[in-house]
Write an enzyme that holds these catalytic residues in place. Structure first.
Site, PDB file in Angstrom:
ATOM      1  N   HIS A   9     -77.687  18.356 -10.689  1.00  0.00           N
ATOM      2  CA  HIS A   9     -76.602  18.413 -11.260  1.00  0.00           C
ATOM      3  C   HIS A   9     -76.260  17.337 -11.880  1.00  0.00           C
ATOM      4  O   HIS A   9     -75.122  16.694 -11.565  1.00  0.00           O
ATOM      5  CB  HIS A   9     -75.661  19.004 -10.232  1.00  0.00           C
ATOM      6  CG  HIS A   9     -74.074  19.512 -10.859  1.00  0.00           C
ATOM      7  ND1 HIS A   9     -74.021  20.229 -11.856  1.00  0.00           N
ATOM      8  CD2 HIS A   9     -73.135  18.931 -10.262  1.00  0.00           C
ATOM      9  CE1 HIS A   9     -72.825  20.408 -11.991  1.00  0.00           C
ATOM     10  NE2 HIS A   9     -71.980  19.593 -11.383  1.00  0.00           N
ATOM     11  N   GLY A  66     -59.347  21.706  -7.235  1.00  0.00           N
ATOM     12  CA  GLY A  66     -59.307  22.288  -5.817  1.00  0.00           C
ATOM     13  C   GLY A  66     -57.940  23.361  -6.024  1.00  0.00           C
ATOM     14  O   GLY A  66     -58.038  24.202  -5.258  1.00  0.00           O
ATOM     15  N   ASN A  71     -67.270   7.561  -4.463  1.00  0.00           N
ATOM     16  CA  ASN A  71     -66.870   8.748  -3.846  1.00  0.00           C
ATOM     17  C   ASN A  71     -67.623   9.023  -2.605  1.00  0.00           C
ATOM     18  O   ASN A  71     -67.336   9.864  -1.853  1.00  0.00           O
ATOM     19  CB  ASN A  71     -67.566   9.764  -5.022  1.00  0.00           C
ATOM     20  CG  ASN A  71     -66.525  10.312  -6.061  1.00  0.00           C
ATOM     21  OD1 ASN A  71     -65.301   9.653  -6.009  1.00  0.00           O
ATOM     22  ND2 ASN A  71     -66.891  11.111  -6.957  1.00  0.00           N
ATOM     23  N   ASP A 112     -55.329  16.990   2.001  1.00  0.00           N
ATOM     24  CA  ASP A 112     -55.407  16.151   0.818  1.00  0.00           C
ATOM     25  C   ASP A 112     -54.554  14.838   1.482  1.00  0.00           C
ATOM     26  O   ASP A 112     -54.070  14.929   2.522  1.00  0.00           O
ATOM     27  CB  ASP A 112     -54.724  16.288  -0.616  1.00  0.00           C
ATOM     28  CG  ASP A 112     -55.418  15.674  -1.738  1.00  0.00           C
ATOM     29  OD1 ASP A 112     -56.081  14.415  -1.358  1.00  0.00           O
ATOM     30  OD2 ASP A 112     -55.578  16.259  -2.774  1.00  0.00           O
ATOM     31  N   ALA A 135     -56.828  18.620  -3.607  1.00  0.00           N
ATOM     32  CA  ALA A 135     -55.962  19.363  -4.220  1.00  0.00           C
ATOM     33  C   ALA A 135     -55.485  19.242  -5.907  1.00  0.00           C
ATOM     34  O   ALA A 135     -54.506  19.302  -6.172  1.00  0.00           O
ATOM     35  CB  ALA A 135     -54.517  19.581  -3.397  1.00  0.00           C
TER      36      ALA A 135
END
Length: 312
Positions: free
Chosen positions: A179, A15, A99, A34, A11
């Site tokens: 990307h 988000g 990540n 979250d 969030a």
């Protein structure tokens, strides 16, 4: 009939922007998920704040927040934004394993709560995180989708429109491949402005400028913002994808998908044009590319394979 549901995992700025864009379309309920260790109660605050906009924004769907997963159960789409954003001077690749651990855990929990959901992966490095999500969820190819191409193509269309003095809505061009700042491939050979080839409207040096600025689109914004990274355009592209899935719009959009022979690429996530609708990816399309563009698309896939090999 039960209202459709979308869970947004993470969030932060992106988000939160996604939640606002989506809830104001009034096509589904939204849940912000979250971790209180990182977000505190921010996601609850954002959900309450946006709920109080309903009277003036004109939506009746609900937006709520949770630290857990019970409230997310039965989601039709789960958007994964969790992870650290890029800082100025940082590449998407530098975020790889930190990540990956976050995405792996979040996707595993999300898949348990919503085993029929479509996953839309936003976390960076996005193509590699799609591999993490595919493995962690056990979902089929068509229900794990990376959003990078939608964002990169939006930036490309903006820069083309600006150079040509037209509306971005009348620019038809795609960015495929990877990307990252070095692996995305703006497909100049197939770009049209009102049906006219871009190469007939702009000299080669100007086209090169547009391509170069597109490829540094995220880095340029991070440098200008100094703290954080882009969230307006990323949220717009992602919610366009989600809307296409929820409403079975069957839209053709550039997204990252697990390639099964497209451009001669096998077993790696990379961007191409796909048809998005109910159930996720319904078809993939292989664009007609110049020899140079095809080489760059294949090289982008090889670069992603290299990242995937580095995953813990």
């Amino acid at each position: 009939m039960a209202r459709k549901k979308v869970t947004i995992v993470g969030a932060g700025m992106t988000g939160g922007a996604m939640a606002q864009r989506l809830i104001e379309r009034d096509i589904c309920d939204v849940v912000l998920q979250d971790d209180p260790q990182f977000a505190g109660t921010m996601h609850f605050g954002k959900a309450l704040d946006e709920s109080q906009a309903a009277a003036w924004s004109g939506f009746s769907a609900s937006i709520s927040a949770t630290d857990g997963w019970d409230e997310t159960a039965g989601s039709d789409v789960v958007i994964v934004t969790a992870g650290a954003p890029r800082k100025p001077g940082m590449s998407r690749e530098e975020l790889l394993n930190s990540n990956a651990a976050i995405v792996r855990a979040k996707v595993a929990d999300a898949a348990k709560a919503s085993p029929d959901a479509v996953l839309v992966i936003f976390s960076n490095p996005m193509d590699a995180m799609c591999h993490v999500a595919l493995e962690a969820s056990g979902f089929p190819r068509e229900r794990v989708i990376g959003q990078g191409g939608a964002l990169d193509s939006a930036r490309y269309r903006h820069f083309v429109a600006d150079a040509c003095g037209v509306s971005p809505q009348d620019v038809h061009g795609y960015v495929i491949g990877g990307h990252t700042d070095t692996t995305m491939v703006p497909v100049v050979s197939q770009t049209r402005v009102g049906g006219v080839p871009l190469t007939q409207l702009l000299p080669a040096d100007k086209v090169d400028e547009v391509v170069a600025r597109t490829m540094r689109g995220g880095a340029e914004i991070a440098e200008l913002m100094r703290v954080g990274s882009a969230f307006y355009a990323p949220s717009a592209g992602t919610i366009a994808m989600v809307t296409a899935i929820l409403l079975d719009q069957r839209r053709l959009m550039p997204c990252s998908t697990l390639h099964e022979g497209e451009y001669g690429i096998e077993g790696v996530f990379s961007g191409t044009v796909v048809q998005l609708g109910e159930g996720g990816i319904q078809r993939t399309f292989e664009l007609e590319l110049s020899d140079e563009e095809r080489e760059r698309v294949v090289a982008a896939a090889e670069a992603t394979k290299g990242l995937v090999a580095q995953l813990d």
